[in-house]
Structure formats: C-alpha cells, structure tokens
Design a protein around this motif. Structure first.
Motif, PDB file in Angstrom:
ATOM      1  N   ILE A 206       0.868  -1.184   0.000  1.00 46.46           N
ATOM      2  CA  ILE A 206       0.000   0.000   0.000  1.00 46.46           C
ATOM      3  C   ILE A 206       0.902   1.230   0.000  1.00 46.46           C
ATOM      4  O   ILE A 206       1.856   1.289   0.774  1.00 46.46           O
ATOM      5  N   ASP A 207       0.605   2.188  -0.842  1.00 42.40           N
ATOM      6  CA  ASP A 207       1.381   3.432  -0.880  1.00 42.40           C
ATOM      7  C   ASP A 207       0.543   4.578  -0.330  1.00 42.40           C
ATOM      8  O   ASP A 207      -0.567   4.832  -0.818  1.00 42.40           O
ATOM      9  N   LEU A 208       1.074   5.246   0.685  1.00 43.54           N
ATOM     10  CA  LEU A 208       0.386   6.423   1.199  1.00 43.54           C
ATOM     11  C   LEU A 208       1.079   7.655   0.621  1.00 43.54           C
ATOM     12  O   LEU A 208       2.305   7.789   0.741  1.00 43.54           O
ATOM     13  N   VAL A 209       0.334   8.541   0.024  1.00 39.03           N
ATOM     14  CA  VAL A 209       0.924   9.756  -0.541  1.00 39.03           C
ATOM     15  C   VAL A 209       1.106  10.765   0.590  1.00 39.03           C
ATOM     16  O   VAL A 209       0.167  11.105   1.301  1.00 39.03           O
ATOM     17  N   LEU A 210       2.363  11.206   0.752  1.00 41.76           N
ATOM     18  CA  LEU A 210       2.679  12.127   1.848  1.00 41.76           C
ATOM     19  C   LEU A 210       2.615  13.577   1.367  1.00 41.76           C
ATOM     20  O   LEU A 210       2.874  13.854   0.195  1.00 41.76           O
ATOM     21  N   ASP A 211       2.325  14.479   2.289  1.00 43.05           N
ATOM     22  CA  ASP A 211       2.315  15.897   1.909  1.00 43.05           C
ATOM     23  C   ASP A 211       3.746  16.460   1.952  1.00 43.05           C
ATOM     24  O   ASP A 211       4.700  15.735   2.249  1.00 43.05           O
ATOM     25  N   LYS A 212       3.865  17.759   1.705  1.00 42.15           N
ATOM     26  CA  LYS A 212       5.198  18.376   1.615  1.00 42.15           C
ATOM     27  C   LYS A 212       5.904  18.455   2.963  1.00 42.15           C
ATOM     28  O   LYS A 212       7.093  18.760   3.024  1.00 42.15           O
ATOM     29  N   GLU A 213       5.165  18.235   4.049  1.00 45.84           N
ATOM     30  CA  GLU A 213       5.751  18.390   5.383  1.00 45.84           C
ATOM     31  C   GLU A 213       6.088  17.053   6.039  1.00 45.84           C
ATOM     32  O   GLU A 213       6.486  17.012   7.194  1.00 45.84           O
ATOM     33  N   THR A 214       5.893  15.967   5.310  1.00 44.47           N
ATOM     34  CA  THR A 214       6.013  14.652   5.946  1.00 44.47           C
ATOM     35  C   THR A 214       7.023  13.770   5.225  1.00 44.47           C
ATOM     36  O   THR A 214       7.081  13.760   4.006  1.00 44.47           O
ATOM     37  N   THR A 215       7.790  13.018   6.020  1.00 40.86           N
ATOM     38  CA  THR A 215       8.720  12.042   5.448  1.00 40.86           C
ATOM     39  C   THR A 215       8.310  10.643   5.939  1.00 40.86           C
ATOM     40  O   THR A 215       7.344  10.505   6.682  1.00 40.86           O
ATOM     41  N   SER A 216       9.104   9.651   5.540  1.00 42.07           N
ATOM     42  CA  SER A 216       8.760   8.293   5.998  1.00 42.07           C
ATOM     43  C   SER A 216       9.343   8.001   7.377  1.00 42.07           C
ATOM     44  O   SER A 216       9.183   6.902   7.897  1.00 42.07           O
ATOM     45  N   ASN A 217      10.009   8.993   7.970  1.00 36.75           N
ATOM     46  CA  ASN A 217      10.596   8.779   9.290  1.00 36.75           C
ATOM     47  C   ASN A 217       9.749   9.460  10.352  1.00 36.75           C
ATOM     48  O   ASN A 217       9.978  10.612  10.703  1.00 36.75           O
ATOM     49  N   ASN A 218       8.753   8.751  10.842  1.00 36.87           N
ATOM     50  CA  ASN A 218       7.832   9.334  11.812  1.00 36.87           C
ATOM     51  C   ASN A 218       8.025   8.707  13.189  1.00 36.87           C
ATOM     52  O   ASN A 218       8.663   7.669  13.316  1.00 36.87           O
TER      53      ASN A 218
END
Lengths: 361, 156
Positions: A29-41
């Motif tokens: 599943i691919d979640l589209v991230l906004d400009k303020e978000t990375t995959s390191n949460n």
C-alpha cells in the motif's frame, strides 16, 4: 499474487532447531505524503474501526498526527498540535495512543508528561511522570508504547543498565493515574549483572513491550534475556521461556573494550546476539519476538553494520511455534487483514510504503 | 625549574599533543570526505560547522536555529556541512529550501564524512587557518558557549 518471503531455520549442524515458519506478503500500500512529511515518523498505531483500518502516525517535523485509510491508502485526517502555550505538548513526542474518536494520549519526553488531548488538539489534562524526590525520565518508544490500566501507567524507567554489579535498578515503573505515586514494577533481569568491571553497550538497556488486551497483561522483552517478563492483570510478575535454542550469553565489555565514541559503541552493540521488539497480534493471538544474531567481527571491521534478524512466534500461552526469517523495519502494526510493515525508504520521499502479510502458520 | 613546573609543562605538552592529533584525525576524515564527494571548497573559508542529523537534540537544534536566523550574514566566512543526511526532504522541511540550496551549505547525503573522528553526537565548529585546523569546538551541554564563541569570531 502471493509469494512466500521466507522460510528458514535457526542454528547450525547439531543445534536444536525451531520450526521454520513463513509470513506471506500479500500486497503493498502506498500512502501519498504531503510536503511536510517524510517516511521517518515517531510512532505508528493501527486503529481498526468498523468501516476501515486507520493508520495513525506522528510527524515530528510539524507536530501533527496523520491518519490514512489502509484499505485504499487515502488520507483521512490531520490533527495539528501546538508545541507551546496552554495546549502545548512540547518537542519530543515518543509515542501516542488514539483511544477514541475524541481522545488521544501523548507522551512528551522532554516535558516528562502524558497529555490528555482531544481531536481539536486541546489539552484536557496532563499527568506528571516525575517525582520531586526521585530523578527519573520515563521513556516510551516505537517498541514500547503507552500502556495503562485503571490505576496506573506503565513505562520504561529510563534507568541505565550500563554497569550493574550488585543491584538491579527499576527497568519498568508505574505512575499512578491520579499523580499520587511512582512505583517499581520490574527490575533489570539477572542476566544484566556483570562480573568484575564490565559494561554493557547502552542500547542493550532498551526494553520492549507489548500489551495483550484480552488478558490485560503487559509483556516485556529485554535484549539480553531469553525469558520474557509478564505483568499480569493482578500486578503479578511471571516469566516465560521465549528464546532460541543455544542462545549465546555474552559477557559485558571490559573497561579496555569500552567504546569512547557513539560509532564504536554501536559496533560493540552489534557484536551481541540479542532480542528486541515484542508484538502481540490480537486478531490471530500470536506473539512475535525479534531476534538479532551478533554481527561477525570481520563484518564489523569492514564497517558492515547490519545484523541478521528473525522473529520467534509463540501462541497465546507462550508456547513457541517456530521462527520466521523476517527482515526490515520494526514498524509493525496488526489489523483484521494481517500484519502491516511500514517501510523506511528515503529514496521515495513523498510516499510511505507499507507491506501487508498474512500468516503461513 | 621546580618539580611542579616540570609537571605542568609536561601536562601542557601532553594536552597540546593530544589536541593536535585529534585535530589531525578530524582533518584527515574531512579530506577523505572531500575526496569522496568532490566538495573541494569545503575548507576554503575560516570556519566550518559540521552538523550531524542525530545526537544531542538541543545542541543540534541550537545550531539549526543559528543557521536559519544568522548564518547567511556570515556566508563569506563560513561553510556548513550537513552530514548523515538520510533524508533531503527532512532537511528541506527543517531548514527551508532556500537555505539548503545556498552555496555555503554542503549536504553529505551518503554519509561520506560521518565516520571516524567526525562521527559525533554533537555539532562541531572547526576554526581553520590556511587549510589547517586551528581549533575544534563541540557544541555540547558541557560547552554551551561554543556557538557564542563562533558568533564573536564571525563578528570580528
């Protein structure tokens, strides 16, 4: 299309083996991230609602919780929190728990508080996690989230296990929900006692936890301890074997081996066989415990800083079922449709990739 | 010369020698990184800040604040190396697109500098004199005036 990720066994000739088990990758599943978000949460939680499985995570770069529908990957909601002011949650959020449609617990490490927030990001209350008399900085992490019962919150104490000679400090503490007290629950196991003047690399002090909602028990996994430690509903502490055959018990580092810098310390840490995260899958009533083989010296010398990993599976009564060769991140959440692994890939910065697995056992 | 004087002199020599050898190790690591990345102008200015991605959060935060607020005014004297930058997007979000695209900001995306003597939990401020290291100050809780010292030096 289904394909089997893995199916190997542990040990060498003459060793006792755990039964090889498999997890089957079913989809991505691919979640589209906004400009303020990375995959390191900071932290991930799966909220299984009647209509959809929601994945929630905390973005430390903008202090917001994001929610996505895991069935179709669509963005659902964002809650922006203030860092300062009357509703401020501070700067280092190490875990959260969305309890209901209008209630979220947030652990702020720097503020040493748990905040009780609503979905409008307003603070409805807070719990101090420190005592005036005892110097502690309780911890939560991706591998040990917030756990509580009617009277207490259970947290890692933040104490060091660096050099335990004659006493074992509290590893787990509980903080009363009315703020009236802090008590020790579990100390570091005997396996952390070192002879002479030895030391443990700091990362071996991490403690990992899981919660079994049906039995209302908390399960703790210590890196150097084969047994898991269970705090049951009545507050009793039990131990269960949940290791691998022939687990190598290594000694602490001698003072001359003790690393002087973080890089050397990390290398020393990788030189230990160790257990890590523990998970409880409430839908299939299975526990999974991560195990990392020590990295061979030759690899460490070449700065190849990886350890081979597997996961040991056990049923609800801690009877070990076998071992799964399962690589990648420890960001695992569980839903009705299976196990989800949240990947970390900085080459794909605008997408959060998630793999779903079903059990082959 | 009395015994105490001899002892003090010996200690001073030991301290200076160890500082020099540490500086030499840092310089060697920087030069290796420069070879790997092609950042040939990294040591061309008077000061170099080496900022790691992780470590002492407060120390890193204070340097990030300096970068965002004042550093541009001193870009003729200062270079900044962002090392161990696993995610460019994170750097962009934290520091802003304009800043990370500046000519005095170097981004070590493959961690070519983040090894040996440069693998630190703390930002490093390197004072340079003709390609040689004159002084290295760690921005750490034990040395919280390091940024002020840089500020004074830059303002001279």
């Amino acid at each position: 299309m289904l394909f089997i990720v893995s199916c190997t066994s542990q040990g060498s000739a003459g060793d006792e083996f755990l039964a090889p088990l498999a997890l089957i990758e079913t989809d991505e599943i691919d979640l589209v991230l906004d400009k303020e978000t990375t995959s390191n949460n900071s932290f991930y939680q799966l909220i299984d609602t009647d209509s959809m499985p929601l994945l929630a995570f905390f973005n430390p770069l903008n202090s917001a919780i994001y929610m996505y529908n895991l069935d179709n990957g669509k963005f659902k909601k964002r809650i922006d929190f203030a860092k300062e002011g009357p509703n401020g949650i501070g700067d280092r959020i190490t875990s959260f728990n969305v309890i209901s449609k209008d209630s979220i617990l947030i652990h702020s490490y720097y503020k040493r508080k748990i905040f009780f927030m609503n979905w409008q990001a307003e603070a409805k209350g807070e719990l101090k996690l420190y005592s005036e008399t005892v110097e502690i900085a309780p911890q939560t992490s991706r591998g040990a989230g917030l756990v509580w019962d009617d009277s207490w919150f259970y947290l890692a104490s933040g104490n060091s296990c660096l050099k335990l000679k004659d006493f074992q400090p509290a590893s787990i503490i509980k903080v009363s929900r009315d703020g009236s007290g802090i008590e020790e629950v579990v100390s570091f196991p005997d396996s952390y006692l070192v002879q002479n003047k030895g030391y443990w690399p700091k990362k071996l002090c991490d403690v990992f936890s899981a919660y079994n909602p049906e039995k209302k028990s908390i399960i703790y996994s210590f890196p150097l301890e084969e047994k898991i430690i269970v705090v049951n509903e009545k507050g009793g502490v039990e131990e269960f074997d949940f290791g691998i055959p022939n687990f190598e018990k290594q000694k602490g580092l001698s003072p001359s081996e003790y690393p002087g810098d973080p890089f050397a310390e990390f290398k020393a840490f990788l030189g230990y066989s160790r257990f890590a995260n523990i998970y409880y899958d409430p839908y299939r009533k299975v526990y999974l415990r991560s195990f990392y083989k020590k990295t061979p010296t030759e690899m460490l010398e070449e700065n190849k800083l990886v350890s081979e990993k597997s996961m040991i599976a056990a049923n609800d009564d801690f009877e070990v079922l076998g071992e799964v060769d399962f690589q990648g991140t420890e960001n695992l959440v569980f839903g009705k449709k299976g196990l989800y692994q949240i990947l970390f890939d900085n080459n794909v910065e605008d997408t959060l990739k998630i793999k779903r697995y079903e059990y082959g056992f | 010369m009395g015994f105490r004087s001899v002892l003090s002199l010996s200690l001073l020599i030991v301290v200076l020698t160890s500082c020099q050898s540490e500086n030499a190790r840092i310089l060697e690591t920087v030069k290796e990184g420069m070879d790997a990345t092609g950042f040939q102008s990294l040591l061309d200015k008077d000061y170099l800040i080496v900022l790691p991605r992780t470590g002492c959060t407060g120390c890193i935060g204070s340097v990030e604040e300096f970068l965002m607020s004042d550093s541009r005014n001193y870009s003729s004297k200062l270079n900044v190396l962002l090392t161990d930058v696993v995610s460019l997007k994170t750097a962009r979000i934290k520091l802003g697109e304009e800043l990370i695209s500046s000519e005095y900001i170097f981004i070590d995306k493959n961690s070519d500098f983040y090894k040996g003597a440069l693998m630190s939990l703390y930002p490093l401020i390197i004072y340079l004199e003709k390609d040689e290291i004159e002084l290295v100050e760690e921005v750490s809780p034990k040395n919280s005036q390091a940024l002020d010292n840089l500020f004074f030096a830059l303002s001279e």
